[in-house]
Design a protein around this motif. Structure first.
Motif, PDB file in Angstrom:
ATOM      1  N   LEU A 453       0.839  -1.220   0.068  1.00  9.97           N
ATOM      2  CA  LEU A 453      -0.160   0.049  -0.047  1.00  9.97           C
ATOM      3  C   LEU A 453       0.685   1.351  -0.022  1.00  9.97           C
ATOM      4  CD1 LEU A 453      -2.681  -1.140   2.581  1.00  9.97           C
ATOM      5  CD2 LEU A 453      -2.901  -1.062   0.200  1.00  9.97           C
ATOM      6  N   PRO A 454       0.535   2.240  -0.676  1.00 11.31           N
ATOM      7  CA  PRO A 454       1.162   3.768  -0.721  1.00 11.31           C
ATOM      8  C   PRO A 454       1.170   4.463   0.559  1.00 11.31           C
ATOM      9  CG  PRO A 454      -0.978   3.785  -1.717  1.00 11.31           C
ATOM     10  CD  PRO A 454      -0.808   2.478  -1.267  1.00 11.31           C
ATOM     11  N   VAL A 455       1.471   3.696   1.861  1.00  7.31           N
ATOM     12  CA  VAL A 455       1.307   4.535   3.074  1.00  7.31           C
ATOM     13  C   VAL A 455       2.776   4.699   3.550  1.00  7.31           C
ATOM     14  CG1 VAL A 455       0.627   4.077   5.293  1.00  7.31           C
ATOM     15  CG2 VAL A 455      -0.918   3.253   3.586  1.00  7.31           C
ATOM     16  N   LYS A 456       2.776   6.025   3.905  1.00  6.36           N
ATOM     17  CA  LYS A 456       4.007   6.422   4.499  1.00  6.36           C
ATOM     18  C   LYS A 456       3.797   6.510   6.107  1.00  6.36           C
ATOM     19  CE  LYS A 456       5.728   7.020   0.531  1.00  6.36           C
ATOM     20  NZ  LYS A 456       6.304   5.698  -0.336  1.00  6.36           N
ATOM     21  N   VAL A 457       4.292   5.758   6.868  1.00  7.69           N
ATOM     22  CA  VAL A 457       4.043   5.651   8.351  1.00  7.69           C
ATOM     23  C   VAL A 457       5.057   6.315   8.846  1.00  7.69           C
ATOM     24  CG1 VAL A 457       3.754   4.417  10.354  1.00  7.69           C
ATOM     25  CG2 VAL A 457       2.906   3.340   8.110  1.00  7.69           C
ATOM     26  N   VAL A 458       4.542   7.892   9.337  1.00  4.19           N
ATOM     27  CA  VAL A 458       5.613   8.767   9.938  1.00  4.19           C
ATOM     28  C   VAL A 458       5.311   8.578  11.291  1.00  4.19           C
ATOM     29  CG1 VAL A 458       6.228  11.031  10.038  1.00  4.19           C
ATOM     30  CG2 VAL A 458       5.510  10.219   7.975  1.00  4.19           C
TER      31      VAL A 458
END
Length: 587
Positions: A453-458
């Motif tokens: 998935l195109p998820v950036k977990v910051v």
């Protein structure tokens, strides 16, 4: 003939459902097998059913369409309940399939027996159990329509044996979902509000999520009334962009001149908001409210003028009746205060901090905002991440900001991001996670990896429950059990096969964020932030100040003088114009 499960899945296909989030289990097997054979619905395997409910809620949030989650009998569907509470309070169309033990065993204290048809009553607009195949397709159709029309959560309790029984007749007809109806207010109420605006010298608009789609009409009213425009947290993405009348936000996470604008007005107009914190709503200011749900009128604060209707429909009628005021004195005064507070207070942490370690979370939020694509969807954990998103993420009419803003649950950001990323794999998704929230449902990092998935977990990693710490301090309690051992979440992400970066030097933030936003696929960006950074609301009571001072005194007496001074150093920059708060650190 088809089984109950096949009928249900066909109806969900007809309603436009594309995903079902959940974990398979024996009582769910008939439904899962029907999904396996579906050409239109995919099963999204999450690691916790709470994630399934939050993911479905986020999908419903960005689409306005029905989204579905499922849980097996007993513990499986019980795990759905927190996410369903969040979805229902946010008025999102989510259908939950709660499978049940064999129908012949109900009432015998059978293995994993619960009563989901009762348990979910409080977090749904519809909750019924299918006991026989004869209830299909009418009850299943009713669940879908009730969820869409609420909108809210509908729960279907489905024993596994009933799901596998055959239904007489053909598969049901097409389910049609009409466009939502518009509520036009009574013209008498609109005229009363117009008269009040024309008579008032100082008008303030306070706008919530109910004004979605009415941005330009609100701007027109603000110009006519020469009114500053404040907003709730959920109203930020709706009204703050392209808004020359903006005075920020009120509430516990608030900033800017919004609170002054409300308290100094002689007419406050609440537009599409059910803002719950009455301590931030002035009791001595004449108040009007425009609200589509008549049940919400006047339940938070005084109400002098009530208008029941859609915001858009109301403003179509209202704006032509409002005189174009010429006196901008009140508006200009509030805009000057807003500019001062944004630059001197809210902006204090974002300047001259490229060498400050640990990293100021405010600075990290600013750099994230600058690097994020213009159409990014931000999902935001409850707690301090709410504060940083409210103050530093810039809306532009294309971005979305999703959070547990009404239910206030921890651990929502990652699951919400899964729902958005699953439905829109072409759209950038940024999960602003606190380390406390991420650690709670961390297993679903596996989900973003498995589905790429195109998820950036910051991760705003301060090894602390920062908001809880602040709550304790203002209550006069020294913080206790809010700190945790440091965890390297980048290492966790790498162990799961996710590209991961750990940032401890603020000078690296800009380059790291810019590079990772350009890369496809998921990423964990672990930002080590200052655990002592606090957020001061725009309105501080004497009791809160006394509580803070008391807590600091207790901390010193218990041998924590160094901790108190660290907290002071971390926050003095944010209090240049608040001597009463400054004194808390010097008494």
């Amino acid at each position: 003939m088809a089984t109950v499960a096949e009928h249900l899945v066909h109806q969900l296909e007809e309603a436009g459902v594309r995903h079902i989030y959940g974990i398979v289990g024996d009582s769910l097997n008939p439904v899962v097998d029907a999904v396996r054979r579906s050409k239109h619905i995919s099963w999204i395997h999450v690691r916790h059913e709470e994630t399934a409910a939050f993911a479905a809620a986020a999908e419903a949030e960005i689409t306005g369409k029905l989204a579905v989650c499922a849980g097996s009998c007993g513990p499986g569907n019980l795990h759905l309940i927190n996410g369903l509470f969040d979805a229902n309070r946010s008025h999102l169309p989510v259908l939950a399939i709660a499978s049940h033990i064999p129908s012949s065993q109900i009432g015998t204290q059978f293995f994993q027996e619960t009563h989901p048809d009762r348990i979910f009553d409080e977090c749904s607009v519809f909750s019924e159990m299918l006991s026989t195949s004869e209830q299909v397709p009418r009850v299943t159709r009713s669940a879908i329509q009730q969820s869409l029309s609420g909108p809210g959560v509908a729960v279907l309790t489905l024993p596994g044996d009933v799901a596998d029984t055959e239904v007489e007749g053909n598969l049901p007809d097409t389910i049609t979902s009409p466009n939502p109806a518009h509520i036009v207010p009574a013209i008498e109420d609109v005229r009363s509000l117009a008269d009040a605006i024309n008579d008032a010298r100082k008008v303030t608009l306070f706008v919530g999520a109910g004004a979605r789609g009415a941005h330009d009409a609100v701007m027109e009213l603000a110009e006519l009334a020469k009114a500053p425009v404040g907003h709730s947290l959920r109203g930020k993405e709706v009204i703050q962009w392209d808004n020359p009348y903006d005075v920020g936000m009120s509430g516990l996470l608030g900033y800017g001149a919004c609170q002054d604008a409300m308290e100094d007005a002689d007419l406050l107009i609440l537009i599409g908001t059910d803002f719950p914190y009455q301590q931030f709503l002035p009791a001595n200011v004449r108040t009007a409210q425009i609200e589509i749900d008549a049940a919400r009128l006047g339940r938070r604060t005084r109400l002098d003028i009530a208008v029941h209707g859609d915001v858009s429909e109301t403003l179509k009628l209202l704006n032509p009746l409002v005189n174009n005021k010429t006196d901008r004195g009140f508006l200009d005064d509030m805009l000057k205060r807003q500019e001062h507070r944004m630059s001197k207070v809210v902006g204090a942490y974002t300047r001259d901090v490229t060498k400050a370690k640990p990293i100021h979370p405010e600075y990290a939020a600013v750099k994230l905002d600058e690097a994020a694509p213009e159409d990014a969807v931000f999902t935001v954990d409850t707690g301090m991440c709410n504060v940083w998103a409210a103050r530093y993420i810039t809306p532009n009419g294309k971005r979305r900001v999703i959070g547990s803003f009404l239910h206030g649950s921890m651990a929502n950001a990652l699951p919400h991001a899964i729902g958005v990323g699953t439905y829109r794999p072409d759209r950038p998704v940024i999960a602003m996670c606190g380390d406390g929230g991420l650690s709670m449902l961390m297993g679903d990092l596996i989900t973003i990896k498995n589905y790429n998935l195109p998820v950036k977990v910051v991760v705003f990693n301060n090894s602390s429950l920062g908001m809880v710490k602040l709550e304790m301090l203002v209550a006069g309690l020294p913080d206790f059990a809010t700190d945790a051992e440091s965890v390297n979440y980048a290492a966790v992400g790498e162990a799961l096969g996710i590209r991961s970066v750990r940032v401890e030097d603020p000078a690296q933030l800009e380059s790291v964020f810019a590079a990772e936003m350009e890369r496809p696929g998921p990423c964990v960006i672990d930002v080590v932030t200052d655990p002592n950074a606090l957020s001061m609301p725009p309105k501080i009571t004497l009791e809160q100040m006394q509580g803070f001072a008391t807590a600091m005194s207790k901390q010193v007496l218990n041998g924590g003088f160094g901790e108190v001074m660290s907290m002071a150093r971390s926050n003095l920059r944010n209090i240049p114009k608040r001597p009463s708060q400054f004194s808390l650190f010097t008494k």
